[in-house]
Scaffold this motif. Structure first.
Motif, PDB file in Angstrom:
ATOM      1  N   PRO A  22       0.812  -1.215   0.000  1.00 10.33           N
ATOM      2  CA  PRO A  22       0.000   0.000   0.000  1.00 10.33           C
ATOM      3  C   PRO A  22       0.848   1.268   0.000  1.00 10.33           C
ATOM      4  CG  PRO A  22       0.182  -0.837   2.218  1.00 10.33           C
ATOM      5  CD  PRO A  22       0.905  -1.824   1.333  1.00 10.33           C
ATOM      6  N   LYS A  23       0.249   2.349  -0.420  1.00 15.48           N
ATOM      7  CA  LYS A  23       0.850   3.660  -0.209  1.00 15.48           C
ATOM      8  C   LYS A  23       0.592   4.050   1.240  1.00 15.48           C
ATOM      9  CE  LYS A  23       0.417   5.545  -4.914  1.00 15.48           C
ATOM     10  NZ  LYS A  23       0.113   4.265  -5.598  1.00 15.48           N
ATOM     11  N   MET A  24       1.655   4.362   1.978  1.00 19.64           N
ATOM     12  CA  MET A  24       1.513   4.751   3.375  1.00 19.64           C
ATOM     13  C   MET A  24       1.289   6.266   3.442  1.00 19.64           C
ATOM     14  SD  MET A  24       1.699   1.849   4.889  1.00 19.64           S
ATOM     15  CE  MET A  24       1.640   2.472   6.576  1.00 19.64           C
ATOM     16  N   ILE A  25       0.119   6.654   3.950  1.00 20.21           N
ATOM     17  CA  ILE A  25      -0.269   8.069   3.991  1.00 20.21           C
ATOM     18  C   ILE A  25      -0.403   8.483   5.461  1.00 20.21           C
ATOM     19  CG2 ILE A  25      -1.817   9.813   3.079  1.00 20.21           C
ATOM     20  CD1 ILE A  25      -0.667   8.110   0.869  1.00 20.21           C
ATOM     21  N   GLY A  26       0.596   9.179   5.973  1.00 24.82           N
ATOM     22  CA  GLY A  26       0.603   9.583   7.377  1.00 24.82           C
ATOM     23  C   GLY A  26       0.095  11.003   7.567  1.00 24.82           C
ATOM     24  N   TRP A  27      -0.463  11.263   8.765  1.00 19.97           N
ATOM     25  CA  TRP A  27      -1.019  12.579   9.055  1.00 19.97           C
ATOM     26  C   TRP A  27      -0.601  13.049  10.441  1.00 19.97           C
ATOM     27  CZ3 TRP A  27      -3.038  15.345   5.211  1.00 19.97           C
ATOM     28  CH2 TRP A  27      -3.373  14.639   4.044  1.00 19.97           C
ATOM     29  N   GLN A  28       0.002  14.226  10.457  1.00 18.63           N
ATOM     30  CA  GLN A  28       0.360  14.885  11.704  1.00 18.63           C
ATOM     31  C   GLN A  28      -0.620  16.021  11.981  1.00 18.63           C
ATOM     32  OE1 GLN A  28       4.696  15.757  10.747  1.00 18.63           O
ATOM     33  NE2 GLN A  28       4.962  14.441  12.548  1.00 18.63           N
ATOM     34  N   ALA A  29      -0.655  16.475  13.229  1.00 14.42           N
ATOM     35  CA  ALA A  29      -1.462  17.645  13.575  1.00 14.42           C
ATOM     36  C   ALA A  29      -0.702  18.902  13.174  1.00 14.42           C
ATOM     37  CB  ALA A  29      -1.742  17.662  15.078  1.00 14.42           C
ATOM     38  N   GLU A  30      -1.422  19.917  12.714  1.00 13.29           N
ATOM     39  CA  GLU A  30      -0.765  21.144  12.246  1.00 13.29           C
ATOM     40  C   GLU A  30       0.168  21.748  13.297  1.00 13.29           C
ATOM     41  OE1 GLU A  30      -3.552  24.030  10.869  1.00 13.29           O
ATOM     42  OE2 GLU A  30      -3.716  23.131   8.869  1.00 13.29           O
ATOM     43  N   GLY A  31      -0.233  21.655  14.567  1.00 17.23           N
ATOM     44  CA  GLY A  31       0.576  22.244  15.628  1.00 17.23           C
ATOM     45  C   GLY A  31       1.702  21.354  16.111  1.00 17.23           C
ATOM     46  N   ALA A  32       1.809  20.156  15.510  1.00 17.25           N
ATOM     47  CA  ALA A  32       2.858  19.207  15.889  1.00 17.25           C
ATOM     48  C   ALA A  32       3.245  18.398  14.660  1.00 17.25           C
ATOM     49  CB  ALA A  32       2.365  18.292  17.010  1.00 17.25           C
ATOM     50  N   ALA A  33       3.772  19.120  13.648  1.00 17.64           N
ATOM     51  CA  ALA A  33       4.058  18.488  12.359  1.00 17.64           C
ATOM     52  C   ALA A  33       5.511  18.666  11.947  1.00 17.64           C
ATOM     53  CB  ALA A  33       3.123  19.064  11.297  1.00 17.64           C
ATOM     54  N   PRO A  34       6.441  18.152  12.729  1.00 14.74           N
ATOM     55  CA  PRO A  34       7.853  18.345  12.395  1.00 14.74           C
ATOM     56  C   PRO A  34       8.275  17.715  11.081  1.00 14.74           C
ATOM     57  CG  PRO A  34       7.595  16.726  14.152  1.00 14.74           C
ATOM     58  CD  PRO A  34       6.267  17.369  13.959  1.00 14.74           C
ATOM     59  N   ILE A  35       7.729  16.553  10.745  1.00 16.39           N
ATOM     60  CA  ILE A  35       8.122  15.905   9.494  1.00 16.39           C
ATOM     61  C   ILE A  35       7.651  16.728   8.302  1.00 16.39           C
ATOM     62  CG2 ILE A  35       7.865  13.831   8.068  1.00 16.39           C
ATOM     63  CD1 ILE A  35       7.614  12.198  10.639  1.00 16.39           C
ATOM     64  N   VAL A  36       6.428  17.214   8.380  1.00 14.90           N
ATOM     65  CA  VAL A  36       5.878  18.022   7.292  1.00 14.90           C
ATOM     66  C   VAL A  36       6.642  19.334   7.156  1.00 14.90           C
ATOM     67  CG1 VAL A  36       3.825  19.179   6.395  1.00 14.90           C
ATOM     68  CG2 VAL A  36       3.598  16.996   7.604  1.00 14.90           C
ATOM     69  N   ARG A  37       6.943  19.950   8.286  1.00 17.05           N
ATOM     70  CA  ARG A  37       7.597  21.269   8.278  1.00 17.05           C
ATOM     71  C   ARG A  37       9.113  21.170   8.098  1.00 17.05           C
ATOM     72  NH1 ARG A  37       3.643  24.776   9.576  1.00 17.05           N
ATOM     73  NH2 ARG A  37       1.920  24.048  10.893  1.00 17.05           N
ATOM     74  N   GLY A  38       9.646  19.965   8.242  1.00 18.16           N
ATOM     75  CA  GLY A  38      11.064  19.764   7.995  1.00 18.16           C
ATOM     76  C   GLY A  38      11.984  20.192   9.121  1.00 18.16           C
ATOM     77  N   GLY A  39      11.448  20.257  10.338  1.00 17.59           N
ATOM     78  CA  GLY A  39      12.274  20.642  11.468  1.00 17.59           C
ATOM     79  C   GLY A  39      11.550  20.411  12.783  1.00 17.59           C
ATOM     80  N   ARG A  40      12.314  20.227  13.836  1.00 19.57           N
ATOM     81  CA  ARG A  40      11.761  19.960  15.150  1.00 19.57           C
ATOM     82  C   ARG A  40      10.827  21.100  15.595  1.00 19.57           C
ATOM     83  NH1 ARG A  40      15.314  19.074  20.726  1.00 19.57           N
ATOM     84  NH2 ARG A  40      13.532  18.831  22.133  1.00 19.57           N
ATOM     85  N   VAL A  41       9.694  20.726  16.184  1.00 15.83           N
ATOM     86  CA  VAL A  41       8.755  21.698  16.752  1.00 15.83           C
ATOM     87  C   VAL A  41       9.004  21.737  18.257  1.00 15.83           C
ATOM     88  CG1 VAL A  41       6.328  22.276  17.135  1.00 15.83           C
ATOM     89  CG2 VAL A  41       7.042  21.255  14.954  1.00 15.83           C
TER      90      VAL A  41
END
Length: 337
Positions: free
Chosen positions: A212-231
């Motif tokens: 399968p395609k793995m589709i992960g979801w983070q919360a906007e206020g805790a999205a380090p992977i999406v934002r590319g840096g530690r929150v």
């Protein structure tokens, strides 16, 4: 008689034949068709919820914890420890109690849902609150377990991933094949890592022919992977994924890239709406973080419409009773008569 995931999938797990298996008969959780919800939203694909909230302690952590505590016991451990936003602490405390071990959990002060805190306390864990977030609690936990004869049972413990991968096995065994898409919340990123490992191993063993395609979801206020840096100061109502520096960050990115998938983010409002929709349309009560995998399907479909011949699975990592206060907050007040 069903005996839990270690017994069921022993041939796929690194467990010694002589080891005492510590189990609460976890796993065997249902794959529930979301027909009412998909029709309401105009989604033509077959859509299922893997409801891990029906595990013994009410979350997906149990599949991994049975392996972690079994391995710890086989190695002679007497004390286990974890940092937690709630579900890991509840699971570790319960399985440690079953094993006759001492359990110590570190939690962020004031940042843990009431239901989860109650579980750890009832299972007689030593609960310590720190002034800080989960990431800081995990740092302290690692320092302690590196210095003393205490076994770490967070998802950086490889046995946790081994146990949690069995949920992917269950999905394939139920459907007869892996789904086209697997949607999953991403906090510390152990689950997306474990599911991808499970799917790959089952495909290699000839139990499925696709991945399968793995589709992960983070919360906007805790999205380090999406934002590319530690929150540094993660904030979200979804306490289970309120993590700013995931321990399995690199493995989550590998799962995304190897599968041709995606990791995105959803807002607190989107998770709340998805949580309410799931409960009202299909009678499934999940905790806020779990709803990320439902909100994610809605958001993804708006940009990349699903086809009728496709199959989607959303993992619901925890039961809604884990966070009763939040459920009451977002629901209409009882009418006075």
């Amino acid at each position: 008689m069903y005996k839990g995931v270690v017994h069921r999938y022993r041939d796929h797990l690194p467990v010694d034949a002589a080891a005492r298996v510590i189990t609460l008969l976890e796993g065997d959780t249902p794959l529930i068709p979301l027909d009412n919800l998909r029709r309401r939203l105009g989604i033509p694909a077959r859509w299922y919820a893997k409801f891990e909230g029906l595990n013994p302690t009410g979350s997906s952590k149990d599949g991994g914890m049975t392996m972690a505590i079994t391995a710890a016991g086989a190695a002679g451990a007497k004390v286990v420890m974890c940092a937690s936003t709630g579900n890991t602490s509840a699971s570790a405390a319960a399985y440690a109690a079953q094993a006759g071990m001492i359990c110590c959990v570190l939690i962020p002060e004031g940042k843990i849902a009431l239901g989860k805190l109650a579980q750890a306390m009832m299972h007689s864990a030593m609960v310590l609150q720190i002034e800080g977030n989960f990431d800081e609690a995990l740092t302290v936990t690692r320092q302690i377990t590196d210095s003393y004869p205490v076994t770490l049972v967070n998802s950086i413990n490889p046995f946790r991933i081994e146990g949690q991968k069995t949920a992917a096995f269950e999905i394939v065994d139920t459907l007869g094949e892996a789904p086209d898409y697997h949607f999953i919340p991403v906090g510390n990123a152990g689950n997306i890592t474990a599911y991808w490992k499970g799917y790959k191993e089952y495909e290699k063993a000839g139990k499925s022919t696709v991945l399968p395609k793995m589709i992960g979801w983070q919360a906007e206020g805790a999205a380090p992977i999406v934002r590319g840096g530690r929150v540094l100061h993660p904030e979200t109502v979804a306490t289970a994924i309120r993590i700013g520096n995931p321990a399995s960050w690199e493995r989550a990115v590998a799962a995304r890239d190897e599968s041709g998938g995606h990791i995105g983010m959803v807002s607190d409002d989107q998770m709340t709406e998805a949580q309410k929709l799931l409960a009202s349309a299909n009678g499934i009560f999940c905790e806020p973080a779990s709803a990320a995998s439902v909100a994610g399907v809605i958001r993804y479909h708006a940009e990349h419409p699903f086809r009728k011949d496709e199959v989607i699975v959303s993992t619901l990592t925890g039961h809604g009773l884990k966070d009763p206060n939040r459920a009451i907050e977002i629901s209409p007040a009882p009418a006075k008569v």
